[in-house]
Design a protein around this motif. Structure first.
Motif, PDB file in Angstrom:
ATOM      1  N   ASN A   1      10.778   0.800   2.719  1.00  0.00           N
ATOM      2  CA  ASN A   1       9.856   1.429   1.478  1.00  0.00           C
ATOM      3  C   ASN A   1      10.055   1.169   0.211  1.00  0.00           C
ATOM      4  O   ASN A   1      10.827   2.377  -0.366  1.00  0.00           O
TER       5      ASN A   1
ATOM      6  N   GLY B   1       8.070   7.855   2.870  1.00  0.00           N
ATOM      7  CA  GLY B   1       9.312   6.668   4.380  1.00  0.00           C
ATOM      8  C   GLY B   1       8.739   6.591   5.403  1.00  0.00           C
ATOM      9  O   GLY B   1       9.105   6.341   6.308  1.00  0.00           O
ATOM     10  N   GLU B   2       7.342   7.305   5.484  1.00  0.00           N
ATOM     11  CA  GLU B   2       7.134   7.396   7.206  1.00  0.00           C
ATOM     12  C   GLU B   2       6.290   6.159   8.067  1.00  0.00           C
ATOM     13  O   GLU B   2       6.276   6.013   9.149  1.00  0.00           O
ATOM     14  N   CYS B   3       5.584   5.959   6.925  1.00  0.00           N
ATOM     15  CA  CYS B   3       4.512   5.243   7.750  1.00  0.00           C
ATOM     16  C   CYS B   3       4.587   3.657   7.360  1.00  0.00           C
ATOM     17  O   CYS B   3       3.530   2.676   8.105  1.00  0.00           O
ATOM     18  N   GLY B   4       5.171   3.048   6.800  1.00  0.00           N
ATOM     19  CA  GLY B   4       5.618   1.791   6.582  1.00  0.00           C
ATOM     20  C   GLY B   4       4.505   1.044   5.785  1.00  0.00           C
ATOM     21  O   GLY B   4       4.716  -0.636   5.345  1.00  0.00           O
ATOM     22  N   ALA B   5       3.468   1.399   5.159  1.00  0.00           N
ATOM     23  CA  ALA B   5       2.624   0.941   4.752  1.00  0.00           C
ATOM     24  C   ALA B   5       2.792  -0.259   3.179  1.00  0.00           C
ATOM     25  O   ALA B   5       2.701  -1.312   3.066  1.00  0.00           O
ATOM     26  N   CYS B   6       4.121   0.730   2.448  1.00  0.00           N
ATOM     27  CA  CYS B   6       4.569   0.203   1.798  1.00  0.00           C
ATOM     28  C   CYS B   6       5.842  -1.095   1.620  1.00  0.00           C
ATOM     29  O   CYS B   6       6.512  -1.072   1.193  1.00  0.00           O
TER      30      CYS B   6
ATOM     31  N   CYS C   1       8.537   2.971  -1.542  1.00  0.00           N
ATOM     32  CA  CYS C   1       8.135   4.448  -1.910  1.00  0.00           C
ATOM     33  C   CYS C   1       9.811   4.930  -2.248  1.00  0.00           C
ATOM     34  O   CYS C   1       9.222   6.004  -2.490  1.00  0.00           O
TER      35      CYS C   1
ATOM     36  N   LYS D   1       1.452  -1.503   0.552  1.00  0.00           N
ATOM     37  CA  LYS D   1      -0.029   0.210   0.108  1.00  0.00           C
ATOM     38  C   LYS D   1       1.158   0.880  -0.008  1.00  0.00           C
ATOM     39  O   LYS D   1       2.217   1.065   0.722  1.00  0.00           O
ATOM     40  N   GLU D   2       0.364   2.041  -0.767  1.00  0.00           N
ATOM     41  CA  GLU D   2       1.071   3.750  -0.322  1.00  0.00           C
ATOM     42  C   GLU D   2       0.103   4.559   0.349  1.00  0.00           C
ATOM     43  O   GLU D   2      -0.914   4.910   0.746  1.00  0.00           O
ATOM     44  N   GLY D   3       0.823   4.525   1.917  1.00  0.00           N
ATOM     45  CA  GLY D   3       0.025   6.005   2.850  1.00  0.00           C
ATOM     46  C   GLY D   3       0.622   7.219   2.930  1.00  0.00           C
ATOM     47  O   GLY D   3       0.099   7.802   1.883  1.00  0.00           O
ATOM     48  N   CYS D   4       1.595   7.258   2.504  1.00  0.00           N
ATOM     49  CA  CYS D   4       2.423   8.695   3.128  1.00  0.00           C
ATOM     50  C   CYS D   4       3.258   8.757   1.890  1.00  0.00           C
ATOM     51  O   CYS D   4       3.152  10.628   2.067  1.00  0.00           O
ATOM     52  N   GLY D   5       3.783   7.780   1.893  1.00  0.00           N
ATOM     53  CA  GLY D   5       4.907   8.619   0.107  1.00  0.00           C
ATOM     54  C   GLY D   5       6.108   8.965   0.086  1.00  0.00           C
ATOM     55  O   GLY D   5       7.199  10.110  -0.578  1.00  0.00           O
TER      56      GLY D   5
HETATM   57  S1  FES Z   1       4.033   4.926   1.229  1.00  0.00           S
HETATM   58 FE1  FES Z   1       4.132   5.531   3.056  1.00  0.00          FE
HETATM   59  S2  FES Z   1       6.491   4.537   3.798  1.00  0.00           S
HETATM   60 FE2  FES Z   1       6.261   4.331   1.437  1.00  0.00          FE
END
Ligand code: FES
Ligand SMILES: Cc1cc2nc3c(=O)[nH]c(=O)nc-3n(C[C@H](O)[C@H](O)[C@H](O)COP(=O)(O)OP(=O)(O)OC[C@H]3O[C@@H](n4cnc5c(N)ncnc54)[C@H](O)[C@@H]3O)c2cc1C
Ligand code: FES
Lengths: 157, 288
Positions: free
Chosen positions: A61, A46-51, A63, A40-44
């Motif tokens: 990450n 590097g902060e959220c780890g969804a990717c 992204c 997934k893409e959360g923040c784009g």
């Molecule tokens: S989308 Fe949040 S860390 Fe990559």
């Protein structure tokens, strides 16, 4: 304008070849070129780890990674975590312990947790929190996720 | 809005000499772990469009140990630093700063050379490298030169680094004798947060006195800086009777903090002095 390059790497255990722009984000290559939308893409940023994915066995990450840097690498995405014999213990534990609500963070959480259990089969509470500190969840409040990872560790040990 | 993909170029030079030739010919700028560059690209704010992937150049990799120093490849990731026993043995501040950098996925990818050359005043390893008296090896088509790290940053994002130069290695001398190491970063949370401020102190002690002391500061000046005024006050002083108040006063002359999204000049000034006070308590405790 840059030419596309032919990229060769291992994707979830299978050899993969793909024509791609070298600066394409690994995240977009997975979701758009390869149809693997589990990542997934959360923040784009590097902060959220969804990717999160595993690149040569390390959490990264996707992204923040340009396609060119995946050349020759071993890549595992959330789609590659389960095997023919069933879910990865971390996935099973997230299910059993209500470690997911909306589920958007879950693929990244599972990748980070699977990486932790490989490095450290008997993690304490602090180890789990450290390992998941780059994965944000807006729903669960984390308690259930940490419990699930510790349960997965116990069943593996 | 993300950067415009078709306008971007990313090439991989086959060797260090090819990379240097391409840099000299303005074919692109260095791209290492990408953890700074990709954030700017994803935000659509990256001005340069052409990059050279230097991440696999062997000359910039690995950690070598000699009796006097550790020689770190610019491509060493924070995870590689944390995995090396000699870093733990000789440079505990580098361990603390690497652990305090981002979270695991960033530590796995971000490099020491990138942390230095990105030249953020708030980066975490630079104050530690200043306090350890590190030197940088810089290589261009014209040859190799070695620059004391304390002379490398010259202003906000201004460095003693030519357009055709790469940071290849970072040499850190091992502290000798009895030494005291202090590093603390203050941020909004432990993981992922960029520093509001940070302070690294390394002191060698002998005969109950400060024999040699260096202090590096983060996020309180246009670049990572040494606290030369505070250092001068403390040099040679007895551990049992450190001139703490004078040093804290002198530290004001070493900082030029500003208000920004992460903190205020007022907070930075007060808390940086609090950290120095804490570091000096640790230092005088070793004299007992
Ligand atoms: S989308 Fe949040 S860390 Fe990559
Ligand atoms: C979510 C997140 C959290 C972060 N947290 C922290 C933190 O807590 N503390 C911190 O200090 N940083 C943090 N960072 C910033 C970043 O991870 C570090 O600065 C990292 O060390 C950059 O290294 P890189 O190899 O990824 O750099 P890149 O993005 O590849 O490059 C950064 C710059 O350095 C130049 N460069 C790289 N290598 C060289 C070289 N060998 N020679 C010459 N120039 C070079 C590039 O041209 C570019 O201008 C964070 C980043 C993210 C995304
Ligand atoms: S379950 Fe919704 S973000 Fe974690």
């Amino acid at each position: 304008m840059a030419e596309r390059i032919t990229l060769t790497f291992t994707l979830n255990g299978k050899p993969q070849t793909l024509a791609v722009h070298p600066m394409t984000r690994l995240l977009d290559m997975l979701r758009e070129d390869l149809g693997l939308t589990g990542t997934k893409e959360g923040c784009g940023e590097g902060e959220c780890g969804a990717c999160a994915v595993l690149l040569d066995g390390r959490v990264v990450n996707s992204c923040l990674i340009p396609a060119l840097q995946v050349e020759g690498c071993d890549l595992v995405t959330i789609e590659g975590l389960a095997t023919a014999s069933g879910l990865h213990p971390v996935q099973a534990a997230l299910l059993a312990h209500n470690g997911a609500q909306c589920g958007f963070c879950s693929p990244g959480m599972a990748i980070s947790a699977a990486d932790l259990l490989r490095r450290c089969p008997n993690p304490n509470h602090g180890d789990v929190k450290d390992a998941l500190s780059g994965n944000l969840c807006r729903c669960t409040g984390y308690t259930k996720i940490v419990e699930a990872v510790q349960a997965a560790a116990r069943s593996e040990a | 809005m993300r950067g415009f993909l078709p306008a971007m170029e990313l090439q991989r030079p086959a060797s260090l000499s090819e990379a240097l030739q391409m840099l000299a010919a303005h074919t692109g700028r260095p791209f290492a772990g990408g953890t700074d560059l990709m954030v700017v690209y994803n935000a659509g704010k990256l001005r340069e469009t052409r990059f050279l992937d230097i991440a696999r150049l062997p000359e910039l990799q690995g950690i070598r140990e000699t009796p006097e120093y550790l020689d770190l490849g610019a491509l060493c990731t924070f995870t590689e630093l944390l995995a090396h026993p000699a870093i733990h043995r000789h440079f505990p501040n580098l361990v603390k700063s690497a652990k305090a950098t981002g979270a695991l996925a960033i530590q796995n990818r971000g490099t020491l050379g990138g942390n230095i050359a990105n030249a953020s005043p708030a980066a975490d390893t630079p104050p530690c490298l200043l306090a350890y008296g590190a030197e940088l090896e810089l290589v261009s088509p014209r040859g190799t030169r070695v620059v004391p790290y304390e002379l490398f940053h010259q202003g906000y994002k201004v460095m003693d680094l030519a357009a055709d130069e790469l940071v290849t290695r970072i040499r850190v001398p091992k502290p000798s004798g009895t030494s005291v190491h202090y590093f603390r970063k203050v941020g909004t949370r432990q993981a992922q947060a960029i520093a509001k401020l940070s302070l690294a102190l390394v002191a060698q002690v002998a005969d109950g006195c400060v024999a040699n002391l260096r202090i590096g500061l983060g996020a309180v000046a246009p670049a990572p800086v040494r606290a030369c005024h505070a250092e001068a006050v403390l040099q040679g002083q007895p551990l049992a009777n450190l001139p703490v108040a004078v040093a804290l006063e002198a530290l004001l002359a070493d900082m030029s903090p500003i208000d920004d999204i992460r903190s205020t000049a007022h907070y930075r000034s007060i808390v940086t002095r609090n950290l120095l006070a804490q570091a000096l308590r640790t230092l005088s405790a070793t004299g007992n």
